[in-house]
Design a protein around this motif. Structure first.
Motif, PDB file in Angstrom:
ATOM      1  N   ASP A 187       7.831  11.109   2.291  1.00 26.50           N
ATOM      2  CA  ASP A 187       7.420  10.431   3.533  1.00 26.50           C
ATOM      3  C   ASP A 187       6.907   9.027   3.251  1.00 26.50           C
ATOM      4  OD1 ASP A 187       8.076  12.749   4.890  1.00 26.50           O
ATOM      5  OD2 ASP A 187       5.991  13.365   5.258  1.00 26.50           O
ATOM      6  N   GLU A 188       6.151   8.872   2.174  1.00 22.48           N
ATOM      7  CA  GLU A 188       5.585   7.558   1.842  1.00 22.48           C
ATOM      8  C   GLU A 188       6.688   6.579   1.447  1.00 22.48           C
ATOM      9  OE1 GLU A 188       2.671   5.402   2.607  1.00 22.48           O
ATOM     10  OE2 GLU A 188       2.074   7.481   2.413  1.00 22.48           O
ATOM     11  N   ARG A 189       7.708   7.065   0.728  1.00 27.64           N
ATOM     12  CA  ARG A 189       8.854   6.196   0.398  1.00 27.64           C
ATOM     13  C   ARG A 189       9.565   5.741   1.665  1.00 27.64           C
ATOM     14  NH1 ARG A 189      10.724   6.052  -4.960  1.00 27.64           N
ATOM     15  NH2 ARG A 189       9.551   7.437  -6.312  1.00 27.64           N
ATOM     16  N   ASP A 190       9.765   6.669   2.597  1.00 27.33           N
ATOM     17  CA  ASP A 190      10.404   6.304   3.866  1.00 27.33           C
ATOM     18  C   ASP A 190       9.548   5.287   4.618  1.00 27.33           C
ATOM     19  OD1 ASP A 190      12.514   8.015   3.370  1.00 27.33           O
ATOM     20  OD2 ASP A 190      11.751   9.627   4.663  1.00 27.33           O
ATOM     21  N   ARG A 191       8.234   5.510   4.615  1.00 28.44           N
ATOM     22  CA  ARG A 191       7.317   4.591   5.289  1.00 28.44           C
ATOM     23  C   ARG A 191       7.382   3.197   4.660  1.00 28.44           C
ATOM     24  NH1 ARG A 191       3.136   7.723   4.947  1.00 28.44           N
ATOM     25  NH2 ARG A 191       3.572   8.729   6.917  1.00 28.44           N
ATOM     26  N   ALA A 192       7.399   3.140   3.327  1.00 28.59           N
ATOM     27  CA  ALA A 192       7.486   1.847   2.633  1.00 28.59           C
ATOM     28  C   ALA A 192       8.783   1.137   2.994  1.00 28.59           C
ATOM     29  CB  ALA A 192       7.377   2.040   1.121  1.00 28.59           C
ATOM     30  N   GLN A 207       0.823  -1.197   0.000  1.00 23.62           N
ATOM     31  CA  GLN A 207       0.000   0.000   0.000  1.00 23.62           C
ATOM     32  C   GLN A 207       0.866   1.259   0.000  1.00 23.62           C
ATOM     33  OE1 GLN A 207      -2.235   1.225   3.604  1.00 23.62           O
ATOM     34  NE2 GLN A 207      -4.042   0.796   2.334  1.00 23.62           N
ATOM     35  N   SER A 208       1.899   1.274   0.814  1.00 18.09           N
ATOM     36  CA  SER A 208       2.762   2.439   0.890  1.00 18.09           C
ATOM     37  C   SER A 208       3.509   2.655  -0.420  1.00 18.09           C
ATOM     38  CB  SER A 208       3.743   2.272   2.057  1.00 18.09           C
ATOM     39  OG  SER A 208       4.453   3.464   2.273  1.00 18.09           O
ATOM     40  N   ALA A 209       3.959   1.580  -1.046  1.00 19.03           N
ATOM     41  CA  ALA A 209       4.634   1.705  -2.341  1.00 19.03           C
ATOM     42  C   ALA A 209       3.680   2.242  -3.403  1.00 19.03           C
ATOM     43  CB  ALA A 209       5.204   0.352  -2.764  1.00 19.03           C
ATOM     44  N   ALA A 210       2.431   1.804  -3.374  1.00 23.85           N
ATOM     45  CA  ALA A 210       1.439   2.302  -4.339  1.00 23.85           C
ATOM     46  C   ALA A 210       1.169   3.788  -4.121  1.00 23.85           C
ATOM     47  CB  ALA A 210       0.143   1.503  -4.226  1.00 23.85           C
ATOM     48  N   ARG A 211       1.091   4.212  -2.869  1.00 20.55           N
ATOM     49  CA  ARG A 211       0.869   5.627  -2.580  1.00 20.55           C
ATOM     50  C   ARG A 211       2.057   6.469  -3.048  1.00 20.55           C
ATOM     51  NH1 ARG A 211      -1.537   5.239   3.565  1.00 20.55           N
ATOM     52  NH2 ARG A 211      -3.509   4.281   2.979  1.00 20.55           N
ATOM     53  N   PRO A 236      -7.858  32.289  -9.504  1.00 28.81           N
ATOM     54  CA  PRO A 236      -6.453  31.909  -9.318  1.00 28.81           C
ATOM     55  C   PRO A 236      -6.325  30.864  -8.211  1.00 28.81           C
ATOM     56  CG  PRO A 236      -6.866  34.051  -8.340  1.00 28.81           C
ATOM     57  CD  PRO A 236      -8.138  33.626  -9.028  1.00 28.81           C
ATOM     58  N   VAL A 237      -5.428  29.899  -8.431  1.00 30.98           N
ATOM     59  CA  VAL A 237      -5.188  28.838  -7.454  1.00 30.98           C
ATOM     60  C   VAL A 237      -3.690  28.756  -7.221  1.00 30.98           C
ATOM     61  CG1 VAL A 237      -5.390  26.380  -6.975  1.00 30.98           C
ATOM     62  CG2 VAL A 237      -7.201  27.540  -8.215  1.00 30.98           C
ATOM     63  N   LYS A 238      -3.291  28.805  -5.956  1.00 25.95           N
ATOM     64  CA  LYS A 238      -1.879  28.707  -5.601  1.00 25.95           C
ATOM     65  C   LYS A 238      -1.418  27.268  -5.834  1.00 25.95           C
ATOM     66  CE  LYS A 238       0.982  30.307  -1.784  1.00 25.95           C
ATOM     67  NZ  LYS A 238       0.943  30.731  -0.386  1.00 25.95           N
ATOM     68  N   THR A 239      -0.373  27.077  -6.601  1.00 25.64           N
ATOM     69  CA  THR A 239       0.077  25.717  -6.916  1.00 25.64           C
ATOM     70  C   THR A 239       1.430  25.388  -6.332  1.00 25.64           C
ATOM     71  OG1 THR A 239       0.971  26.480  -9.013  1.00 25.64           O
ATOM     72  CG2 THR A 239      -1.262  25.558  -9.045  1.00 25.64           C
ATOM     73  N   GLY A 240       2.260  26.356  -6.047  1.00 18.17           N
ATOM     74  CA  GLY A 240       3.613  26.091  -5.535  1.00 18.17           C
ATOM     75  C   GLY A 240       3.606  25.308  -4.242  1.00 18.17           C
ATOM     76  N   GLU A 241       2.772  25.711  -3.296  1.00 17.76           N
ATOM     77  CA  GLU A 241       2.696  25.001  -2.026  1.00 17.76           C
ATOM     78  C   GLU A 241       2.130  23.598  -2.203  1.00 17.76           C
ATOM     79  OE1 GLU A 241       4.054  26.006   0.834  1.00 17.76           O
ATOM     80  OE2 GLU A 241       4.770  27.708  -0.331  1.00 17.76           O
ATOM     81  N   TYR A 242       1.199  23.451  -3.116  1.00 17.38           N
ATOM     82  CA  TYR A 242       0.637  22.127  -3.407  1.00 17.38           C
ATOM     83  C   TYR A 242       1.748  21.183  -3.867  1.00 17.38           C
ATOM     84  CZ  TYR A 242      -1.835  18.437  -5.881  1.00 17.38           C
ATOM     85  OH  TYR A 242      -2.267  17.220  -6.316  1.00 17.38           O
ATOM     86  N   VAL A 243       2.593  21.663  -4.746  1.00 18.11           N
ATOM     87  CA  VAL A 243       3.668  20.829  -5.279  1.00 18.11           C
ATOM     88  C   VAL A 243       4.618  20.427  -4.165  1.00 18.11           C
ATOM     89  CG1 VAL A 243       5.634  20.777  -6.850  1.00 18.11           C
ATOM     90  CG2 VAL A 243       3.493  21.805  -7.585  1.00 18.11           C
ATOM     91  N   ARG A 244       4.992  21.385  -3.319  1.00 20.37           N
ATOM     92  CA  ARG A 244       5.885  21.041  -2.203  1.00 20.37           C
ATOM     93  C   ARG A 244       5.226  20.018  -1.273  1.00 20.37           C
ATOM     94  NH1 ARG A 244       8.391  26.211  -2.655  1.00 20.37           N
ATOM     95  NH2 ARG A 244       6.659  27.283  -1.647  1.00 20.37           N
ATOM     96  N   ALA A 245       3.933  20.175  -1.039  1.00 24.61           N
ATOM     97  CA  ALA A 245       3.225  19.238  -0.159  1.00 24.61           C
ATOM     98  C   ALA A 245       3.211  17.842  -0.764  1.00 24.61           C
ATOM     99  CB  ALA A 245       1.798  19.731   0.084  1.00 24.61           C
ATOM    100  N   ILE A 246       2.967  17.739  -2.076  1.00 22.45           N
ATOM    101  CA  ILE A 246       2.968  16.427  -2.730  1.00 22.45           C
ATOM    102  C   ILE A 246       4.374  15.821  -2.668  1.00 22.45           C
ATOM    103  CG2 ILE A 246       2.731  15.248  -4.970  1.00 22.45           C
ATOM    104  CD1 ILE A 246       0.077  15.836  -3.717  1.00 22.45           C
ATOM    105  N   ALA A 247       5.398  16.654  -2.892  1.00 25.24           N
ATOM    106  CA  ALA A 247       6.783  16.158  -2.831  1.00 25.24           C
ATOM    107  C   ALA A 247       7.085  15.618  -1.433  1.00 25.24           C
ATOM    108  CB  ALA A 247       7.766  17.265  -3.211  1.00 25.24           C
ATOM    109  N   LYS A 248       6.610  16.309  -0.399  1.00 24.88           N
ATOM    110  CA  LYS A 248       6.830  15.842   0.982  1.00 24.88           C
ATOM    111  C   LYS A 248       6.065  14.548   1.240  1.00 24.88           C
ATOM    112  CE  LYS A 248       7.392  16.866   5.679  1.00 24.88           C
ATOM    113  NZ  LYS A 248       7.751  15.533   6.042  1.00 24.88           N
ATOM    114  N   LEU A 249       4.819  14.485   0.802  1.00 28.39           N
ATOM    115  CA  LEU A 249       4.044  13.260   0.971  1.00 28.39           C
ATOM    116  C   LEU A 249       4.730  12.077   0.285  1.00 28.39           C
ATOM    117  CD1 LEU A 249       0.403  14.567   0.420  1.00 28.39           C
ATOM    118  CD2 LEU A 249       1.335  13.594   2.534  1.00 28.39           C
ATOM    119  N   GLU A 250       5.225  12.308  -0.921  1.00 30.24           N
ATOM    120  CA  GLU A 250       5.887  11.232  -1.669  1.00 30.24           C
ATOM    121  C   GLU A 250       7.141  10.768  -0.945  1.00 30.24           C
ATOM    122  OE1 GLU A 250       8.646   9.674  -4.878  1.00 30.24           O
ATOM    123  OE2 GLU A 250       8.869  11.515  -3.760  1.00 30.24           O
TER     124      GLU A 250
END
Length: 145
Positions: A80-85, A24-28, A64-78
């Motif tokens: 963290d998920e790799r570390d979790r896996a 599951q973690s690898a899929a995420r 207008p939608v702020k996207t820079g913070e979204y990208v950083r958040a996704i990068a952090k989630l990814e």
């Protein structure tokens, strides 16, 4: 890509749970990575530009939608998920999951061989048929494997 967030049945073998968590973690992590790749592709491959600063995009409605913070958040989630896996995988190795899987496969193989022996014993094969057993049975087992 559909990502399952639940683990299903709560009454599972600890080894099975670890394997589910690893999968599951690898899929995420893969889902987050795909989202990042999509965003970076939109920035013509400029990762630094995609991951730094506040950037905005406009929705179909013109908002207008702020996207820079979204990208950083996704990068952090990814990340963290790799570390979790990796953590779950290390726990699975420490728990001897691979050895358990090998022992289980060996037991299943031995049970299958015993069933085949009993079936052949009950069939009262002719000498010619018995001579072909060592050719026919392995061929069919290889086909299944």
């Amino acid at each position: 890509m559909v990502v399952n967030w639940g683990l299903g049945d709560t009454h599972v073998d600890p080894g099975e749970l670890l394997l589910r968590l690893v999968s599951q973690s690898a899929a995420r992590a893969a889902a987050y990575a795909a989202e990042l790749e999509s965003i970076v592709a939109e920035k013509d491959g400029k990762l630094r530009k995609a991951l730094t600063g506040d950037t905005y995009t406009v929705t179909a409605e013109g908002d207008p939608v702020k996207t820079g913070e979204y990208v950083r958040a996704i990068a952090k989630l990814e990340a963290d998920e790799r570390d979790r896996a990796a953590n779950f995988a290390a726990k699975a190795v420490a728990a001897g999951i691979a050895e358990r899987q090998v022992r289980l496969a060996e037991r299943q193989g031995a049970m299958l061989a015993e069933v085949i022996r009993r079936i052949l014993g009950d069939l009262n094969l002719t000498p010619e048929q018995s001579a072909r057993v060592s050719e026919v049975v392995p061929r069919h087992l290889r086909a299944v494997a």
